[in-house]
Design an enzyme around this catalytic site. Sequence first.
Site, short mmCIF file in Angstrom:
data_model
loop_
_atom_site.label_atom_id
_atom_site.label_comp_id
_atom_site.label_asym_id
_atom_site.label_seq_id
_atom_site.Cartn_x
_atom_site.Cartn_y
_atom_site.Cartn_z
CG ASN A 216 -0.30 -0.01 2.53
OD1 ASN A 216 0.77 0.58 2.71
ND2 ASN A 216 -0.90 -0.66 3.51
CD GLU A 219 2.01 -2.47 3.64
OE1 GLU A 219 1.59 -3.15 4.58
OE2 GLU A 219 1.71 -2.69 2.44
CG ASP A 286 -5.71 -9.79 3.38
OD1 ASP A 286 -4.50 -9.51 3.30
OD2 ASP A 286 -6.32 -9.88 4.47
#
Length: 345
Positions: A216, A219, A286
Site C-alpha cells: 500500500n 508501505e 488481501d
Amino acid sequence: MTDPEGARSLEALDLARLEKLVEGFDRIRLLVVGDVVLDEYLWGNVERVSPEAPVPIVHVDRETVVLGGAGNVLRNVVALGGGGFFASAVGSDADGAKVFQLVGDLGVSTQAIVSEQGRPTTRKTRVVARGQQVIRFDRETRRAVSEETASTLDEAVSRLSGELDGAIFADYGKGIFSESLTAGLMRKLSDAGVPVSVDPKGVLSIYGGASLVKPNGPEARSLVGLSDTDEVTSSVVAERVRDKMGEVQVVITLGDAGMDVLDKNGPVQRVATMPREVFDVQGAGDTTIAALTLALRTGATLLEAAVIANAASGIVVAKMGTATASQAELRGMLPVALRYAQEAA
C-alpha cells in the site's frame, strides 16, 4: 487467453473480456504462503458505562472466528473461484487446531501447515458495538519460525510446486518470512516456473524474483526508504520499487484513490476506483492481491487485473469485518469499476 494490445490502455478495456477473465478463475490453482491470523469478533451493543471505570459495557450477543492475515488471502482466492493450497505455521494450541479446521472447511489441503511447539497462534480479538470497533486484543509473536518449521515448510512447498499456476506471499511480519526461508522458497518456485505475487513487509530484497509486488502507499514509501514527510509522488515511489526489484510488476494501492500500476516497462498509470460507502477497510489488501493474481494468471494485462481488483476490493470495504468477495459479486461490480476507471483516465 490472448493479450490484445488494446488491453494495455484503460480506454480500450473491454467488459466482455474482463468477464471472461473472471470466469477463468475456476481453472487457477494458487499457493498462499504467509502469516495466518485468527480474526475473532465479539459483536454486541453498548447501553451503559461501567460503574467500575469510565468504559462502555458491551453486551455480547454473538461471536465469530474467521481466517485473517494470509488466511484471508486464501479465503478470497477460494471465494473468487480459484483453487488453492496454504502454507503457514501455527502453534500447537487450540487456536492452531481452529486454523486447521477453517482451512479444511474451505476445501483446501492442510498438508503444508506446520504446528510448532511453544509458538502461539496469532489471534486478534475485536469487540464491535453498533458497527464500531471498541477495542482490539492481539495475541501473537513476531519471532522467526524455528529451523525445523522452516525446513518442513520448504519441503512442503517443494512437493506442491508442480501443481501450481502461481503463488502469493502474504507477509504480516509474524515470523514466516525469514531471509533464508524466503530465499529458498523463491528459488524453488522460480525453478518450477511458478510466478510469485508478494504483499511485502519491511524489506524488498528477500523477495528477489517476484513477478508482482503490491504494497500500500505507506508501505511502499517505507520500502524505498522514504518518510511520510518526503514530498515524493506515488508514481515516483512505484518507479523506485521497480528499480529495486528489477523486472517486476508493481501495484501500489491508494485507498479510495484507487491504485498506481507499473508494468515491467512503460509508465505508471493510475487506475481510479469507484466511490463506495466504506464500513471497514480491514482485509481489502488481501482481496486485492488475490484478485490481481488470479486475473494475471488467467492472462489479464496488469491494467485489466487492476480494474478487476478494484471491483473486488470495493465489495469488501462495504462489509464489516474480515470479508471476501464472491465471483458472482465481482461480476456484478465489474461494469461500475470499468466505467469509473475509464472516465478518470
